[in-house]
Design a protein around this motif. Structure first.
Motif, PDB file in Angstrom:
ATOM      1  N   ASN A  64     -12.824  -5.358   7.368  1.00  0.00           N
ATOM      2  CA  ASN A  64     -11.979  -4.171   7.500  1.00  0.00           C
ATOM      3  C   ASN A  64     -12.781  -2.978   8.003  1.00  0.00           C
ATOM      4  O   ASN A  64     -12.312  -2.198   8.843  1.00  0.00           O
ATOM      5  CB  ASN A  64     -11.351  -3.855   6.138  1.00  0.00           C
ATOM      6  CG  ASN A  64     -10.315  -2.755   6.224  1.00  0.00           C
ATOM      7  OD1 ASN A  64      -9.479  -2.741   7.114  1.00  0.00           O
ATOM      8  ND2 ASN A  64     -10.357  -1.825   5.284  1.00  0.00           N
ATOM      9  N   SER A  70     -12.790   5.129   3.553  1.00  0.00           N
ATOM     10  CA  SER A  70     -11.994   4.183   2.761  1.00  0.00           C
ATOM     11  C   SER A  70     -12.538   2.766   2.899  1.00  0.00           C
ATOM     12  O   SER A  70     -12.519   1.981   1.953  1.00  0.00           O
ATOM     13  CB  SER A  70     -10.525   4.232   3.184  1.00  0.00           C
ATOM     14  OG  SER A  70     -10.362   3.740   4.506  1.00  0.00           O
ATOM     15  N   ASN A  73      -4.264   4.391  12.868  1.00  0.00           N
ATOM     16  CA  ASN A  73      -4.120   3.126  12.140  1.00  0.00           C
ATOM     17  C   ASN A  73      -3.110   2.189  12.806  1.00  0.00           C
ATOM     18  O   ASN A  73      -3.270   0.963  12.744  1.00  0.00           O
ATOM     19  CB  ASN A  73      -3.728   3.404  10.685  1.00  0.00           C
ATOM     20  CG  ASN A  73      -4.888   3.926   9.860  1.00  0.00           C
ATOM     21  OD1 ASN A  73      -5.777   3.181   9.489  1.00  0.00           O
ATOM     22  ND2 ASN A  73      -4.885   5.222   9.595  1.00  0.00           N
ATOM     23  N   SER A  82      -8.780   8.294   0.513  1.00  0.00           N
ATOM     24  CA  SER A  82      -8.654   8.779   1.883  1.00  0.00           C
ATOM     25  C   SER A  82      -7.370   9.577   2.053  1.00  0.00           C
ATOM     26  O   SER A  82      -7.308  10.527   2.838  1.00  0.00           O
ATOM     27  CB  SER A  82      -8.680   7.602   2.864  1.00  0.00           C
ATOM     28  OG  SER A  82      -7.590   6.727   2.634  1.00  0.00           O
ATOM     29  N   ALA A 142      -5.226   1.975   0.129  1.00  0.00           N
ATOM     30  CA  ALA A 142      -5.635   0.763   0.841  1.00  0.00           C
ATOM     31  C   ALA A 142      -6.816   0.107   0.145  1.00  0.00           C
ATOM     32  O   ALA A 142      -6.982  -1.117   0.202  1.00  0.00           O
ATOM     33  CB  ALA A 142      -6.007   1.117   2.285  1.00  0.00           C
ATOM     34  N   THR A 143      -7.634   0.917  -0.543  1.00  0.00           N
ATOM     35  CA  THR A 143      -8.772   0.349  -1.267  1.00  0.00           C
ATOM     36  C   THR A 143      -8.303  -0.566  -2.384  1.00  0.00           C
ATOM     37  O   THR A 143      -8.855  -1.660  -2.591  1.00  0.00           O
ATOM     38  CB  THR A 143      -9.646   1.473  -1.842  1.00  0.00           C
ATOM     39  OG1 THR A 143     -10.082   2.329  -0.786  1.00  0.00           O
ATOM     40  CG2 THR A 143     -10.857   0.912  -2.561  1.00  0.00           C
ATOM     41  N   ASP A 197      -3.676  -0.155   5.806  1.00  0.00           N
ATOM     42  CA  ASP A 197      -4.105   1.146   6.350  1.00  0.00           C
ATOM     43  C   ASP A 197      -2.936   1.909   6.971  1.00  0.00           C
ATOM     44  O   ASP A 197      -2.859   3.138   6.859  1.00  0.00           O
ATOM     45  CB  ASP A 197      -5.206   0.928   7.393  1.00  0.00           C
ATOM     46  CG  ASP A 197      -6.483   0.397   6.761  1.00  0.00           C
ATOM     47  OD1 ASP A 197      -6.762   0.751   5.603  1.00  0.00           O
ATOM     48  OD2 ASP A 197      -7.193  -0.384   7.430  1.00  0.00           O
ATOM     49  N   CYS A 203      -7.133  -3.712  -0.905  1.00  0.00           N
ATOM     50  CA  CYS A 203      -8.285  -4.486  -0.437  1.00  0.00           C
ATOM     51  C   CYS A 203      -8.942  -5.235  -1.584  1.00  0.00           C
ATOM     52  O   CYS A 203      -9.314  -6.408  -1.443  1.00  0.00           O
ATOM     53  CB  CYS A 203      -9.293  -3.546   0.231  1.00  0.00           C
ATOM     54  SG  CYS A 203     -10.713  -4.394   0.944  1.00  0.00           S
ATOM     55  N   THR A 229       0.820  -1.208   0.000  1.00  0.00           N
ATOM     56  CA  THR A 229       0.000   0.000   0.000  1.00  0.00           C
ATOM     57  C   THR A 229       0.853   1.256   0.000  1.00  0.00           C
ATOM     58  O   THR A 229       0.426   2.292  -0.528  1.00  0.00           O
ATOM     59  CB  THR A 229      -0.951  -0.017   1.206  1.00  0.00           C
ATOM     60  OG1 THR A 229      -1.662  -1.250   1.221  1.00  0.00           O
ATOM     61  CG2 THR A 229      -1.945   1.115   1.135  1.00  0.00           C
ATOM     62  N   ASN A 250     -11.041   7.579   7.301  1.00  0.00           N
ATOM     63  CA  ASN A 250     -10.736   6.158   7.483  1.00  0.00           C
ATOM     64  C   ASN A 250     -11.978   5.288   7.289  1.00  0.00           C
ATOM     65  O   ASN A 250     -11.921   4.241   6.644  1.00  0.00           O
ATOM     66  CB  ASN A 250     -10.140   5.922   8.876  1.00  0.00           C
ATOM     67  CG  ASN A 250      -8.669   6.299   8.952  1.00  0.00           C
ATOM     68  OD1 ASN A 250      -7.803   5.511   8.615  1.00  0.00           O
ATOM     69  ND2 ASN A 250      -8.394   7.526   9.385  1.00  0.00           N
ATOM     70  N   LYS A 260     -12.357  -0.593  11.480  1.00  0.00           N
ATOM     71  CA  LYS A 260     -12.344   0.867  11.481  1.00  0.00           C
ATOM     72  C   LYS A 260     -13.461   1.427  12.359  1.00  0.00           C
ATOM     73  O   LYS A 260     -13.276   2.432  13.066  1.00  0.00           O
ATOM     74  CB  LYS A 260     -12.486   1.376  10.035  1.00  0.00           C
ATOM     75  CG  LYS A 260     -11.295   1.066   9.141  1.00  0.00           C
ATOM     76  CD  LYS A 260     -11.583   1.504   7.715  1.00  0.00           C
ATOM     77  CE  LYS A 260     -10.443   1.128   6.774  1.00  0.00           C
ATOM     78  NZ  LYS A 260      -9.232   1.900   7.031  1.00  0.00           N
ATOM     79  N   THR A 288      -0.964   3.520   4.055  1.00  0.00           N
ATOM     80  CA  THR A 288      -1.562   4.763   3.570  1.00  0.00           C
ATOM     81  C   THR A 288      -1.259   5.925   4.523  1.00  0.00           C
ATOM     82  O   THR A 288      -0.956   7.043   4.082  1.00  0.00           O
ATOM     83  CB  THR A 288      -3.087   4.588   3.437  1.00  0.00           C
ATOM     84  OG1 THR A 288      -3.362   3.528   2.530  1.00  0.00           O
ATOM     85  CG2 THR A 288      -3.743   5.855   2.929  1.00  0.00           C
TER      86      THR A 288
END
Length: 556
Positions: free
Chosen positions: A242, A220, A283, A188, A61-62, A90, A65, A55, A217, A246, A93
């Motif tokens: 995930n 995302s 994070n 994000s 992070a998306t 995360d 993912c 990442t 956060n 968060k 990022t």
């Protein structure tokens, strides 16, 4: 009004820069990133570090993912290990937000200049793709400078300061706004950097900025939920897990924002640094607190999103994952898997030809002919899916694979058409007229049919593995099959000369059947050509004797 337009343009440039870097990194390292992730699931710490490293490169992070969710959906990795990867993603990022918070004004023109030179000079090469990434990094740093410049007149405006002072100090509202902005911008990272810049200019109270960071956060996490909303339950488990992490982190952090704000003011000198340090700390705390709970959360989301019964609803899950299109190397793999399914359908059709011929089964013949519609639909779906993959985003090897898949699916579609014609001929010329082959003629057809199925399985292996030796063997089989077809056609003519009644009745069907089987075999053997050509084992018209001395007498 001009200052507002300048600010909006700078924000758009920031979002666009992060998009360029994200897609550029995936194009440069996409296949390697998948390899790193695939090899990191042995332990939770290794998975976390792999997510952090990947990442940090793609700055999304998306995107990480979506890659890992596709692994989970295909059963390649357990959900618990994938959740550990996302905790690291995360953190990665957040680390990039820290890097971009520094004064990089001197770096922006250098990155843009070098990136443009590399991109223009070597656009189609790996260097050109790296240049694209450098351009994106330069645009991010330039956008941050433009945001500072555009907000400075606003900070000096009494009306703006009065408006900000009148805003309600509602953390939950800040969180919602941050989440919505993140979903709209699809980044994000961009929202956190924007928040830090606005807070440093006095346009946002620090407390509100921290709320926006929590919202970013959560946003995302929502992005991945939205992106995988149409996928199978297995794929949706990772984004859901995930988002649960968060959400739990936000629930814990919100009551502590006041104390956190005081602590940041004591140890972090500037407001912008306070925002990005809070983002990183949030994070890091998630990773530390929840790395041991990945198994528990995995079981929870697996209970919420159970695996559907195989074949439920009469539909199969397509391998053509639209989410994977954001990662070209992954999309190529998805198309290859669907092409193999198309080949499985074709093999089922071919296998059924012999029972229809032997047993005069019209019901089976009808069912097999309908399967050609499935083959055609798969061909159209794969072809459309492949056209959505940017050829510029593919490496040289992936581009060759793209071409191999197109060639393979075309051959499978044509084999399906040939098989349908064979079945129609058998129905019209044998079953409905109640005719039968001679014993010798039937044995010849059976022999060719067996070799055909064997060659199809070999062709699928060549497509899957790309082994040159198997490709050579497939071309050898083409010559042998042609010789057998000639031999059996001559044998049939000899039986006609002997006035064999059954051979006379089925002569047209028999010769047409031999010809169609040879044509089908030719399509199967065509699978070998792209493999041999990519290895330099083919000349323009025949196999190179220097490369394949044992095939001198064989024409493709």
């Amino acid at each position: 009004m001009t200052h507002l337009l300048n600010l909006l343009a700078a924000i758009a440039l920031l979002v666009w820069g992060t998009h360029i870097v994200r897609t550029g990194m995936l194009r440069v390292f996409g296949e390697n990133l998948r390899g790193v992730l695939a090899k990191s699931f042995g332990s939770r710490p290794a998975a976390l570090l792999a997510g952090l490293g990947v990442t940090s490169l793609v700055q999304s992070a998306t995107a990480t993912c979506l890659i890992v969710a596709s692994f989970v959906g295909k059963g390649l990795v357990p959900t618990a290990a994938a959740l550990a990867v996302m905790l690291g993603a995360d953190v990665g990022t957040a680390l990039m937000a820290v890097v971009f918070s520094f004064d990089l004004s001197w770096l922006s023109p250098l990155l843009i200049f070098v990136g443009v030179v590399m991109f223009i000079a070597r656009q189609a090469s790996g260097a050109g793709r790296v240049g694209r990434v450098l351009i994106g990094l330069g645009l991010i740093t330039l956008a941050l400078q433009l945001i500072v410049a555009a907000t400075r007149p606003m900070t000096e405006s009494p009306a703006v300061r009065a408006l900000l002072a009148a805003l309600p100090n509602e953390v939950l509202l800040d969180i919602v706004v941050g989440a919505v902005l993140t979903v709209l911008s699809y980044s994000s990272l961009a929202i956190v950097l924007l928040t830090a810049t606005l807070a440093s200019q006095g346009l946002l109270p620090t407390q509100a900025a921290l709320g926006l960071v929590i919202g970013a956060n959560l946003g995302s996490g929502l992005l991945a939920i939205i992106a995988t909303s149409g996928d199978s339950p297995q794929v949706r488990r990772l984004p859901l897990g995930n988002l649960l992490f968060k959400t739990m982190g936000a629930v814990v952090a919100v009551p502590l924002l006041g104390q956190v704000h005081v602590g940041l003011q004591q140890f972090v000198p500037t407001v912008a640094e306070q925002v990005v340090v809070f983002h990183l700390g949030f994070n890091l705390c998630l990773a530390v607190l929840f790395i041991g709970l990945t198994g528990v959360v995995a079981r929870v989301v697996e209970r919420w999103l159970p695996t559907p019964a195989h074949g439920a609803g009469g539909h199969r899950t397509s391998h053509l994952d639209p989410v994977a299109l954001a990662t070209p190397s992954l999309a190529i793999s998805c198309a290859a898997r669907e092409a193999l399914h198309q080949a499985d359908v074709v093999e089922t059709m071919l296998r059924g030809v012999l029972p229809v011929l032997r047993d005069n089964d019209l019901v089976l013949a009808e069912r097999l002919r309908q399967m050609d519609d499935t083959v055609d639909q798969l061909y159209s779906a794969i072809k459309f899916y492949l056209t959505q993959i940017s050829r510029e985003a593919l490496s040289e090897r992936e581009s060759r694979r793209w071409t191999d898949i197109v060639s393979f699916t075309i051959n499978m579609e044509q084999i399906g058409d040939c098989t349908e014609r064979v079945l129609i001929d058998i129905e019209d010329k044998k079953i409905r007229k109640q005719r039968s082959f001679s014993e010798a003629g039937m044995a010849e057809v059976v022999h060719l049919h067996e070799r055909l199925l064997s060659n199809l399985r070999l062709g699928m292996s060549v497509f899957l593995d790309g082994h040159v030796r198997d490709a050579q063997k497939l071309l050898e089989e083409k010559a042998r099959f042609r010789d057998l077809e000639h031999e059996y056609a001559a044998n049939h003519i000899a039986r006609l000369q002997d006035n064999t009644a059954q051979s006379i009745e089925t002569s047209s069907l028999h010769l047409d059947l031999l010809s169609e089987l040879k044509r089908i075999n030719s399509h199967i053997c065509s699978i070998a050509y792209p493999i041999l050509e990519s290895k330099g084992a083919l000349s323009a018209t025949r196999l190179r004797a220097s490369q394949l001395a044992d095939l001198d007498d064989i024409q493709p």
